[in-house]
Design an enzyme around this catalytic site. Structure first.
Site, PDB file in Angstrom:
ATOM      1  N   HIS A  45       0.850  -1.183   0.000  1.00  0.00           N
ATOM      2  CA  HIS A  45       0.000   0.000   0.000  1.00  0.00           C
ATOM      3  C   HIS A  45       0.887   1.234   0.000  1.00  0.00           C
ATOM      4  O   HIS A  45       1.923   1.247   0.654  1.00  0.00           O
ATOM      5  CB  HIS A  45      -0.914   0.022   1.235  1.00  0.00           C
ATOM      6  CG  HIS A  45      -2.067   0.933   1.075  1.00  0.00           C
ATOM      7  ND1 HIS A  45      -1.976   2.282   1.323  1.00  0.00           N
ATOM      8  CD2 HIS A  45      -3.334   0.703   0.633  1.00  0.00           C
ATOM      9  CE1 HIS A  45      -3.139   2.839   1.059  1.00  0.00           C
ATOM     10  NE2 HIS A  45      -3.980   1.909   0.635  1.00  0.00           N
ATOM     11  N   ASP A  64      -8.030  -5.289  -0.002  1.00  0.00           N
ATOM     12  CA  ASP A  64      -8.523  -6.053  -1.142  1.00  0.00           C
ATOM     13  C   ASP A  64      -8.184  -7.532  -1.047  1.00  0.00           C
ATOM     14  O   ASP A  64      -8.770  -8.362  -1.737  1.00  0.00           O
ATOM     15  CB  ASP A  64      -7.967  -5.478  -2.450  1.00  0.00           C
ATOM     16  CG  ASP A  64      -8.586  -4.130  -2.751  1.00  0.00           C
ATOM     17  OD1 ASP A  64      -9.762  -3.946  -2.406  1.00  0.00           O
ATOM     18  OD2 ASP A  64      -7.898  -3.267  -3.304  1.00  0.00           O
TER      19      ASP A  64
HETATM   20  N1  CMC Z   1       4.125  -7.705  -4.973  1.00  0.00           N
HETATM   21  C1  CMC Z   1       5.468  -7.754  -5.164  1.00  0.00           C
HETATM   22  N2  CMC Z   1       6.279  -6.680  -5.008  1.00  0.00           N
HETATM   23  C2  CMC Z   1       5.701  -5.526  -4.661  1.00  0.00           C
HETATM   24  C3  CMC Z   1       4.315  -5.407  -4.442  1.00  0.00           C
HETATM   25  C4  CMC Z   1       3.509  -6.559  -4.606  1.00  0.00           C
HETATM   26  N3  CMC Z   1       2.205  -6.506  -4.415  1.00  0.00           N
HETATM   27  N4  CMC Z   1       4.006  -4.137  -4.105  1.00  0.00           N
HETATM   28  C5  CMC Z   1       5.173  -3.469  -4.111  1.00  0.00           C
HETATM   29  N5  CMC Z   1       6.195  -4.303  -4.435  1.00  0.00           N
HETATM   30  C6  CMC Z   1       7.614  -3.965  -4.499  1.00  0.00           C
HETATM   31  C7  CMC Z   1       7.940  -3.169  -5.741  1.00  0.00           C
HETATM   32  O1  CMC Z   1       8.320  -4.006  -6.800  1.00  0.00           O
HETATM   33  C8  CMC Z   1       9.072  -2.303  -5.249  1.00  0.00           C
HETATM   34  O2  CMC Z   1      10.237  -3.114  -5.177  1.00  0.00           O
HETATM   35  P1  CMC Z   1      11.703  -2.481  -5.500  1.00  0.00           P
HETATM   36  O3  CMC Z   1      11.922  -1.432  -4.431  1.00  0.00           O
HETATM   37  O4  CMC Z   1      12.635  -3.640  -5.437  1.00  0.00           O
HETATM   38  O5  CMC Z   1      11.601  -1.872  -6.871  1.00  0.00           O
HETATM   39  C9  CMC Z   1       8.688  -1.960  -3.807  1.00  0.00           C
HETATM   40  O6  CMC Z   1       7.877  -3.072  -3.387  1.00  0.00           O
HETATM   41  C10 CMC Z   1       7.917  -0.656  -3.660  1.00  0.00           C
HETATM   42  O7  CMC Z   1       6.768  -0.731  -4.500  1.00  0.00           O
HETATM   43  P2  CMC Z   1       6.091   0.461  -5.253  1.00  0.00           P
HETATM   44  O8  CMC Z   1       5.395  -0.088  -6.470  1.00  0.00           O
HETATM   45  O9  CMC Z   1       7.100   1.553  -5.445  1.00  0.00           O
HETATM   46  O10 CMC Z   1       5.045   0.960  -4.162  1.00  0.00           O
HETATM   47  P3  CMC Z   1       3.851   1.961  -4.425  1.00  0.00           P
HETATM   48  O11 CMC Z   1       3.601   2.648  -3.140  1.00  0.00           O
HETATM   49  O12 CMC Z   1       4.110   2.798  -5.625  1.00  0.00           O
HETATM   50  O13 CMC Z   1       2.658   0.973  -4.817  1.00  0.00           O
HETATM   51  C11 CMC Z   1       0.776  -0.444  -4.715  1.00  0.00           C
HETATM   52  C12 CMC Z   1       1.617   0.618  -3.977  1.00  0.00           C
HETATM   53  C13 CMC Z   1      -0.494  -0.710  -3.876  1.00  0.00           C
HETATM   54  C14 CMC Z   1       0.352   0.084  -6.085  1.00  0.00           C
HETATM   55  C15 CMC Z   1       1.627  -1.739  -4.863  1.00  0.00           C
HETATM   56  O14 CMC Z   1       2.027  -2.209  -3.597  1.00  0.00           O
HETATM   57  C16 CMC Z   1       0.884  -2.825  -5.637  1.00  0.00           C
HETATM   58  O15 CMC Z   1       0.932  -2.848  -6.857  1.00  0.00           O
HETATM   59  N6  CMC Z   1       0.159  -3.764  -4.913  1.00  0.00           N
HETATM   60  C17 CMC Z   1      -0.636  -4.768  -5.594  1.00  0.00           C
HETATM   61  C18 CMC Z   1      -1.959  -4.166  -6.045  1.00  0.00           C
HETATM   62  C19 CMC Z   1      -2.895  -3.945  -4.886  1.00  0.00           C
HETATM   63  O16 CMC Z   1      -3.086  -4.783  -4.047  1.00  0.00           O
HETATM   64  N7  CMC Z   1      -3.547  -2.751  -4.889  1.00  0.00           N
HETATM   65  C20 CMC Z   1      -4.563  -2.395  -3.890  1.00  0.00           C
HETATM   66  C21 CMC Z   1      -4.099  -1.307  -2.986  1.00  0.00           C
HETATM   67  S1  CMC Z   1      -5.152  -1.084  -1.549  1.00  0.00           S
HETATM   68  C22 CMC Z   1      -6.731  -0.673  -2.100  1.00  0.00           C
HETATM   69  C23 CMC Z   1      -6.846   0.387  -3.103  1.00  0.00           C
HETATM   70  O17 CMC Z   1      -6.037   1.304  -3.266  1.00  0.00           O
HETATM   71  O18 CMC Z   1      -7.847   0.350  -3.791  1.00  0.00           O
END
Ligand code: CMC
Length: 428
Positions: free
Chosen positions: A306, A363
């Protein structure tokens, strides 16, 4: 004396005000930055940028705190109802008994749709995604209700807010019925908000439909947990689109589309698809986890991580318990839930996830509940939208009532070619 920040840039030192919120959150006010220095700030994904001051929802991502209008989500989950939370969102305070009754009655009197909506649905393909159908039909409400489109008229805004809250469940249920070729069921206003939605989704005209209280309560809880989450993608969409002075229906249609994406609300559909594919392939939670860690984007662990919560998602905690209750009381032993539990267990101990502070989010479990109550995966996000709607409306109203109201219009740093002469066609 209030705190200020100093910024040395372009040979000058600027003094910038620091704004402090009621929970001690601090922000550097840069509204005069460009005017005074010619510089702008750059923050892709807005991870460090506040877009507004808001009195609706407080989140502390480090401590795992979520409060609506100051009230902890755990208390609302235990004691409130989605109708009451909707009132809290929109009117800024808990209703009295009579206010709640009047509000619920108003909502139930607006649940029906104009008959011509049936023609709109019949024009959509059978396999239209419910989120596309909902954003289309919510946008179309603006064509049916030209009497409540003025964003400066607070009475018109209130009427369109009531219409939206009342009609979105009907629109979502119609989208589902259209996809399976069953007749639409008119709303039944003797039922409460959630019961009515369940009947329109799962009932049919040939039989009486009995609302299962376990399912009803679980869905009411999910709606409460989804009701707002401060400046997330779809809510920021509501504020940005609304800032153009477009009507509330057009705004909410845009927010529904923003919510649809798999990195946002669409994650609940992706979670169940991920669990189903692990199950169908006969692979293990551990194998999938290793793929997710290898950076294989097709194996991102959906329902984990998140932008704000870096400790735990308080909604996931509440939902996990509800999920266990629903499955137990309905006597469901779901292999998908077993995989979900295993995934959660091993990720919480895995260095990759621990270092990056990736925990199960709301989720992760909501999809399992929706699945258990017989909802097709492509309807999950539409149900999220029903829950999030009061939050979008409240944020939209707050924007319009803000004395600092301005159209939203970010800047950019241009990185394209410098001035280049037009090349005639025969010289390219
Ligand atoms: N699985 C594997 N690796 C992950 C995941 C994941 N779900 N989420 C983040 N990472 C890794 C990412 O690859 C990165 O690694 P590195 O530093 O080595 O490059 C690190 O963790 C930081 O990730 P980020 O993408 O920069 O984090 P963010 O804050 O931009 O993204 C997020 C947040 C929610 C988009 C992301 O965690 C994600 O894609 N999660 C899966 C989708 C999901 O469950 N979304 C629902 C969010 S909650 C409800 C809502 O918003 O509606």
């Amino acid at each position: 004396m209030s705190e200020t920040a100093e910024l040395k840039v372009g040979g000058q030192t600027l003094e910038l005000n620091v704004i402090e919120g009621t929970e001690g959150e601090k922000g550097i006010d840069i509204t005069k930055l460009r005017g005074q220095s010619g510089y702008i700030t750059l923050d892709p994904g807005y991870a460090n940028s506040g877009s507004c001051q808001s009195a609706i929802t407080f989140i502390d991502g480090e401590e795992g705190i979520l409060r609506y209008r100051g009230i902890p989500i755990e208390q609302l989950a235990a004691k409130s109802s989605f109708m009451e939370v909707s009132y809290l969102m929109i009117y800024g305070k808990l209703p009295t008994q009579i206010e709640l009754e009047n509000f619920s009655e108003t909502i139930s009197r607006h649940t029906m749709l104009h008959e011509d909506f049936k023609k709109m649905y019949s024009a959509l393909p059978k396999d239209a995604h419910p989120m596309a159908a909902c954003s289309t039909t919510v946008g179309a409400l603006a064509t049916f209700y030209p009497d409540s489109l003025d964003p400066r008229d607070m009475r018109q805004v209130e009427i369109s807010a009531h219409r939206l809250i009342a009609k979105l469940p009907t629109l979502a249920a119609y989208a589902y019925k259209h996809s399976i070729g069953q007749p639409f069921l008119y709303p039944l206003n003797s039922l409460d908000y959630v019961g009515n939605f369940l009947r329109m989704m799962f009932g049919n005209p040939c039989e009486d439909y009995e609302v299962d209280p376990v399912v009803r309560n679980a869905l009411d809880l999910l709606f409460i947990l989804h009701a707002d989450h401060e400046q997330n993608c779809s809510t920021s969409t509501a504020r940005l689109v609304g800032s153009s002075m477009v009507n509330l229906f057009g705004t909410i249609s845009a927010s529904i589309n923003a919510l649809w994406g798999p990195l946002h609300g669409g994650a609940n559909q992706s979670v169940i698809e991920m669990l189903e594919s692990i199950h169908a392939e006969g692979s293990s939670a551990r194998d999938y986890l290793e793929r997710a860690k290898s950076g294989d984007e097709s194996a991102r662990l959906m329902g984990f991580g998140h932008r704000v919560y870096k400790n735990h998602d308080p909604r996931a905690k509440v939902i996990k318990k509800a999920c266990d209750d629903v499955l137990e009381r309905m006597g469901i032993h779901s292999p998908l839930l077993e995989i979900a539990k295993e995934l959660e267990e091993i990720t919480l101990k895995d260095d990759y996830f621990v270092e990056r502070k990736l925990y199960p989010n709301v989720d992760f479990y909501s999809g399992v509940i929706y699945n258990a109550i017989g909802t097709p995966a492509n309807m999950f996000t539409a149900m999220f939208a029903i829950g999030r709607l009061p939050g979008w409306i409240a944020q939209w109203k707050e924007l319009h009532e803000d004395p600092a109201f301005k159209i939203g219009r970010p800047r950019q740093i241009y990185t394209g070619p410098n001035e280049t002469d037009y090349t005639p066609m025969d010289q390219r």
